[in-house]
Design a protein around this motif. Structure first.
Motif, short mmCIF file in Angstrom:
data_model
loop_
_atom_site.label_atom_id
_atom_site.label_comp_id
_atom_site.label_asym_id
_atom_site.label_seq_id
_atom_site.Cartn_x
_atom_site.Cartn_y
_atom_site.Cartn_z
N VAL A 14 -22.71 -3.09 11.85
CA VAL A 14 -21.97 -1.92 11.38
C VAL A 14 -20.72 -1.71 12.24
O VAL A 14 -19.64 -1.39 11.73
CB VAL A 14 -22.88 -0.67 11.40
N THR A 15 -20.87 -1.92 13.56
CA THR A 15 -19.72 -1.74 14.45
C THR A 15 -18.60 -2.71 14.10
O THR A 15 -17.42 -2.34 13.98
CB THR A 15 -20.14 -1.96 15.91
N VAL A 16 -18.99 -3.98 13.94
CA VAL A 16 -17.99 -5.01 13.61
C VAL A 16 -17.33 -4.69 12.27
O VAL A 16 -16.12 -4.78 12.11
CB VAL A 16 -18.66 -6.40 13.60
N LEU A 17 -18.18 -4.28 11.32
CA LEU A 17 -17.66 -3.93 10.00
C LEU A 17 -16.66 -2.78 10.10
O LEU A 17 -15.57 -2.82 9.53
CB LEU A 17 -18.83 -3.54 9.10
N ALA A 18 -17.05 -1.76 10.89
CA ALA A 18 -16.19 -0.58 11.02
C ALA A 18 -14.86 -0.97 11.65
O ALA A 18 -13.79 -0.56 11.20
CB ALA A 18 -16.88 0.49 11.85
N LEU A 19 -14.92 -1.79 12.71
CA LEU A 19 -13.67 -2.20 13.38
C LEU A 19 -12.78 -2.98 12.42
O LEU A 19 -11.58 -2.74 12.33
CB LEU A 19 -14.00 -3.07 14.60
N ASN A 20 -13.38 -3.92 11.71
CA ASN A 20 -12.60 -4.71 10.75
C ASN A 20 -11.97 -3.81 9.70
O ASN A 20 -10.82 -3.97 9.33
CB ASN A 20 -13.50 -5.74 10.06
N PHE A 21 -12.77 -2.88 9.23
CA PHE A 21 -12.30 -2.00 8.16
C PHE A 21 -11.13 -1.15 8.64
O PHE A 21 -10.09 -1.05 7.98
CB PHE A 21 -13.45 -1.11 7.70
N VAL A 22 -11.30 -0.56 9.84
CA VAL A 22 -10.23 0.28 10.39
C VAL A 22 -8.97 -0.57 10.59
O VAL A 22 -7.86 -0.16 10.25
CB VAL A 22 -10.69 0.92 11.71
N GLY A 23 -9.17 -1.79 11.13
CA GLY A 23 -8.02 -2.67 11.34
C GLY A 23 -7.28 -2.97 10.05
O GLY A 23 -6.07 -2.87 9.98
N ASP A 24 -8.05 -3.32 9.04
CA ASP A 24 -7.48 -3.64 7.73
C ASP A 24 -6.68 -2.47 7.15
O ASP A 24 -5.56 -2.61 6.69
CB ASP A 24 -8.61 -3.96 6.75
N LYS A 25 -7.32 -1.31 7.21
CA LYS A 25 -6.70 -0.12 6.63
C LYS A 25 -5.41 0.23 7.35
O LYS A 25 -4.41 0.57 6.72
CB LYS A 25 -7.68 1.07 6.71
N LEU A 26 -5.46 0.11 8.68
CA LEU A 26 -4.27 0.44 9.46
C LEU A 26 -3.14 -0.51 9.11
O LEU A 26 -1.98 -0.12 9.00
CB LEU A 26 -4.57 0.37 10.96
N GLN A 27 -3.49 -1.78 8.94
CA GLN A 27 -2.48 -2.77 8.60
C GLN A 27 -1.78 -2.38 7.30
O GLN A 27 -0.57 -2.40 7.20
CB GLN A 27 -3.14 -4.13 8.46
N GLN A 28 -2.60 -2.00 6.32
CA GLN A 28 -2.02 -1.59 5.04
C GLN A 28 -1.17 -0.34 5.21
O GLN A 28 -0.08 -0.22 4.66
CB GLN A 28 -3.12 -1.27 4.03
N TYR A 29 -1.68 0.57 6.05
CA TYR A 29 -1.02 1.86 6.20
C TYR A 29 0.35 1.68 6.83
O TYR A 29 1.31 2.34 6.46
CB TYR A 29 -1.89 2.76 7.06
N PHE A 30 0.42 0.77 7.82
CA PHE A 30 1.66 0.63 8.58
C PHE A 30 2.68 -0.26 7.89
O PHE A 30 3.77 -0.45 8.38
CB PHE A 30 1.38 0.08 9.97
N GLU A 31 2.30 -0.87 6.79
CA GLU A 31 3.24 -1.78 6.14
C GLU A 31 4.57 -1.05 5.89
O GLU A 31 4.59 0.07 5.44
CB GLU A 31 2.65 -2.24 4.80
N PRO A 32 5.68 -1.73 6.21
CA PRO A 32 6.96 -1.04 6.09
C PRO A 32 7.15 -0.47 4.70
O PRO A 32 6.78 -1.09 3.71
CB PRO A 32 7.98 -2.13 6.37
N ARG A 33 7.76 0.69 4.66
CA ARG A 33 7.95 1.38 3.40
C ARG A 33 9.00 0.69 2.53
O ARG A 33 9.17 1.06 1.39
CB ARG A 33 8.39 2.81 3.65
N GLU A 34 9.73 -0.24 3.13
CA GLU A 34 10.80 -0.87 2.37
C GLU A 34 10.31 -1.36 1.01
O GLU A 34 11.03 -1.37 0.04
CB GLU A 34 11.36 -2.06 3.12
N SER A 35 9.05 -1.82 1.01
CA SER A 35 8.51 -2.36 -0.23
C SER A 35 8.57 -1.32 -1.36
O SER A 35 8.56 -1.67 -2.52
CB SER A 35 7.08 -2.81 0.00
N VAL A 36 8.62 -0.05 -0.97
CA VAL A 36 8.67 1.00 -1.98
C VAL A 36 10.02 1.00 -2.70
O VAL A 36 10.12 1.33 -3.86
CB VAL A 36 8.41 2.37 -1.32
N LEU A 37 11.05 0.60 -1.95
CA LEU A 37 12.40 0.67 -2.53
C LEU A 37 12.57 -0.28 -3.70
O LEU A 37 12.14 -1.42 -3.63
CB LEU A 37 13.44 0.33 -1.45
#
Lengths: 276, 570
Positions: free
Chosen positions: A253-276
């Motif tokens: 569960v710990t490994v899963l949680a870390l991976n999940f948080v990492g993945d989500k953060l990566q998506q979250y931080f993706e530069p907004r430029e893609s929105v343009l």
């Protein structure tokens, strides 16, 4: 459109925070002594007084899992932070300066990837380790050594793509020094990718600690570690599976949680430029 | 045709580039001849248009003038100063006078920074470069300022914590020196006072110690002085002589401490368990101080990294204590941690805001110049702007450092036509207002015609023609210019499609044709063109062309020069 992290992300974060707090405050929490053997409870399954059951000699599995988290978390956090600083720096330098620096660094890092982790670890333990107390430092040292190359490669790739942007040229046109360009222009753009990647590395290190413990090379008893607990429970798998299963589930569960948080953060931080 | 020569250069130019050559190594040991002997010059207040197909070396020429990268050979003079011979430091000082505007406005602005920081960046960079030169003096000023700042902001609680911390620090130093600790790897009871006051306050003290180190005081002196300074809110100025002596003493003391702890403990693990941990913290503290002294360099991420590293060390520290004390230490640390972090961040922010405030009037002024409302724009990020607005920001950034020459690298190519006109008008206005000199790189001849005083046509790393735009457009002299002009699309659907467009592809710059580089695609190519490279010569007043058989004027006089022939043929 605002990006959202979602419920499961926060669930994973809360789990990790609770686990970390439990590990840090293990001494003062009302949990059992991890070294104490409770007579007549050997191999007993989970109960109200012993939540995760008892192990082969009657020790409380739950409290041992909490104490085991100390080792896992310290090793993975310290290992990742150090590897992040060293690997991140190497990767940025390599990607930014290019040419000869890049060739040498990349060659060295690739060469370091060739060393089988387990062999390196065994060698270090055999040659450096005389005292059990120092084992944790050797673990961290090896993990840092092992994680530098992958982190440096990710950071190098990201740096390469950012260093080619015009704003880097613009900063140099303004007379900025390399250090300033690296830390003010490139780092803020590269950081999201390696911060989220580092969580995945962290999860990896927890698993590696588990496999190393399986060979009896992790932090030696009586200090409980997850890997060691899984290993010890192996002999009783047929009659008392929970001895191995409980730490394994927590690790999972710990490994899963870390991976999940990492993945989500990566998506979250993706530069907004893609929105343009 | 596309050839060399300096006939078109003038003596009293502001910016003058001669025989610029830029070559890049390519795979297989080959060389890309991106720019091969281009000479250009600009008089003050002039606009030079630089046109040519994609890949002809226009942008590379522009960058070679900026020395980014430095040209392989050739010279560049700005106001009589030779740029190619300057070292890296000197060239950094010149660069603000030579600015650049880029084709893609979005990618030329860092997406992670706010407009106020992007526009103020030239000022910060100048500040940094100047402060490096007068390092010692400026550093002392700034550290003194920071210290005042820190003390002013220290609340009553902070001051009491500081006082207690210094007591703990003295205790800790005593326990370090008095007790023989080799037999006991983990922390002993003498460490408890320091631990209970809290590891962070130890870090706080070492942080202050690091300031003292930079100011030139020793740690021990500080441990005595800090409480008084905290109480009296005054921290005296230190002269450089005392400072220097202090640095020597401090370095010696740290080396001794390091050596002592190292030699009395078996290995690095145990060393870390005792004094080494504190030394590591001290290193981190120094780092933290540096990042606060120069906030625009370290950034919030730097401070955050340091703080997290401290917490990691703290885990080690606390793990070494007995169970009973652990809770007390943890609670105390948590409280002090919070105080410390808040205080550090507040100081950091205050310093950063001070820098920003100092830069803001200038930033506003420049934003207004380029037609952007500062109140709306300052706190937004580049990707929140349209292409035209972003290009205005890019221009504003180039203007902040008051440049003499701006190299516009296709500044309107990625903008739509109505915005193109706005940007061109803006550049024209600014040019008149600030007396700028422009190099205008473009592949759109119509744009170049409107803005330029002089136009240079490039082909495959060489110049073809340098002329006044009106004369050139009315009657091109070089066959390549003629073809370029014919390729301008006519906004008339009935117009005949120019079938006589330039045929074929641009030859590879790795293996340029002999003689005239344009001969492979030139309708007038003759044998002479393959054998002999044409020289730039004046064929009419103000019109220079590098062609053996130009469309106007006399053909080039025959020249029997074996050396040139051999060179051209190789």
């Amino acid at each position: 459109m605002r990006k959202r992290l979602g419920f499961v992300f926060w669930l994973a974060v809360v789990y990790l925070v609770v686990l970390a707090l439990a590990a840090v405050f293990a001494d003062v929490l009302p949990i059992k002594d991890p070294a104490e053997t409770f007579p007549g409870t050997s191999k007993q399954g989970p109960s109200l007084s012993h939540w995760f059951g008892n192990d082969g000699v009657g020790r409380d599995v739950f409290s041992r899992v909490i104490y085991g988290a100390q080792v896992s978390l310290v090793i993975s956090t310290v290992g990742t932070v150090l590897a992040l600083i060293i690997g991140g720096l190497l990767g940025m330098v390599s990607g930014y300066y290019g040419s000869r620096v890049d060739r040498w660094l990349t060659a060295t890092l690739n060469a370091s990837l060739v060393i089988p982790p387990l062999i390196l670890f065994l060698a270090l333990v055999l040659f450096l380790d005389s005292e059990a107390k120092r084992r944790i430092f050797i673990l961290v040292f090896t993990f840092v050594l092992l994680s530098i190359a992958p982190i440096a490669r990710v950071v190098r790739a990201a740096t390469l793509s950012w260093a080619g942007q015009d704003f880097v040229l613009a900063a140099r046109t303004l007379g900025a020094r390399d250090g300033r360009v690296l830390f003010r222009e490139i780092l803020p753009n590269v950081a999201p990718s390696f911060v989220s990647y580092s969580l995945i590395i962290m999860a990896g290190l927890i698993v590696v600690e588990g496999s190393v413990a399986f060979l009896g090379l992790s932090v030696p008893p009586p200090t409980p570690t997850w890997g060691d607990m899984i290993n010890k429970g192996r002999t009783n798998l047929d009659v008392a599976a929970h001895i191995s299963l409980m730490p394994a589930i927590v690790m999972f569960v710990t490994v899963l949680a870390l991976n999940f948080v990492g993945d989500k953060l990566q998506q979250y931080f993706e530069p907004r430029e893609s929105v343009l | 045709m596309a050839g060399s020569g300096n006939a078109h250069l003038r003596p009293e130019a502001l910016l003058s580039a001669r025989d610029l050559v830029v070559e890049f190594p390519a795979a297989g040991g080959r060389t890309v001849h991106a720019v091969s002997g281009v000479s250009l010059d600009l008089e003050e207040g002039e606009t030079l248009g630089l046109v040519g197909e994609s890949g002809c070396g226009k942008s590379t020429t522009g960058r070679a003038i900026l020395q980014l990268p430095r040209p392989t050979s050739g010279t560049v003079q700005l106001d009589g100063q030779e740029l190619t011979e300057l070292d890296e430091d000197a060239i950094r000082d010149v660069r603000p006078r030579l600015q650049m505007i880029y084709q893609d406005p979005i990618s030329s602005l860092n997406p992670r920074r706010r407009v106020r920081d992007i526009i103020a960046e030239p000022l910060f960079i100048a500040l940094e470069n100047v402060s490096r030169r007068t390092a010692m003096a400026v550093w002392q000023d700034r550290i003194g300022e920071l210290l005042q700042n820190m003390l002013r902001r220290a609340s009553g609680v902070m001051r009491i914590v500081g006082l207690l911390a210094s007591v703990a620090f003295v205790l800790w130093i005593l326990s370090e020196t008095v007790e023989e600790r080799a037999a006991e790897p983990w922390l002993g009871w003498t460490q408890v006072p320091a631990a209970v006051i809290g590891f962070p306050s130890l870090a706080l003290l070492l942080l202050a110690a690091a300031i003292a180190l930079l100011l030139g005081l020793t740690w021990v002196l500080l441990a005595v002085m800090l409480p008084f300074s905290l109480m009296s809110r005054q921290f005296g100025e230190v002269s450089s002589a005392v400072g220097l002596a202090g640095v020597v003493v401090t370095t010696g003391a740290s080396a001794f401490l390091l050596w002592r702890t190292w030699s009395s403990f078996g290995g690095w693990a145990q060393w870390l368990n005792s004094g080494g941990l504190s030394l590591l913290t001290a290193v981190l503290a120094v780092w933290l101080v540096l990042s606060m002294v120069k906030p625009e360099r370290a950034g919030a991420s730097g401070v955050a990294t340091t703080l997290s590293a401290m917490v990691v060390l703290q885990v080690f520290y606390v793990a070494g204590l007995d169970g009973g004390i652990k809770l007390a230490v943890l609670v105390a640390s948590a409280v002090i941690d919070t105080l410390l972090f808040r205080w550090v961040l507040r100081c950091y922010r205050a310093n950063r805001d001070a820098e920003r405030e100092r830069a803001e009037p200038r930033v506003r002024e420049v934003l207004e110049y380029v037609g952007i409302n500062p109140d709306d724009a300052l706190d937004r990020r580049p990707w929140e702007f349209s292409g035209g607005q972003a290009q205005r920001l890019s221009i504003a950034r180039a203007l902040v450092s008051v440049p003499q020459v701006i190299i516009c690298d296709e500044p309107v190519s990625s903008l739509d036509v109505s915005v193109q006109a706005q940007i061109l008008n803006l550049l024209e206005d600014l040019k008149n207002l600030m007396g700028l000199t422009l190099v205008f790189i473009a592949h759109d001849l119509a744009v170049v015609k409107n803005v330029s005083d002089r136009v240079a046509v490039m082909y495959l790393g060489k110049l073809c023609e340098v002329s006044e735009p009106d004369a050139m457009f009315a009657q091109p002299a070089h066959p390549y210019t003629e073809l370029l002009l014919a390729a301008i699309p006519q906004p008339d659907p009935e117009a005949e499609l120019g079938t006589e467009r330039i045929g074929g592809e641009l030859p590879s710059p790795m293996d340029p044709p002999s003689g005239c580089r344009f001969r492979t695609r030139c309708p007038l190519a003759a044998e002479r063109c393959a054998a002999e490279e044409p020289e730039m010569r004046e064929i009419a007043p103000g019109r220079f062309v590098a062609c053996h058989t130009p469309l106007i004027g006399e053909p080039a006089p025959a020249r029997v020069d074996l050396a040139t022939n051999a060179e051209g043929a190789s």
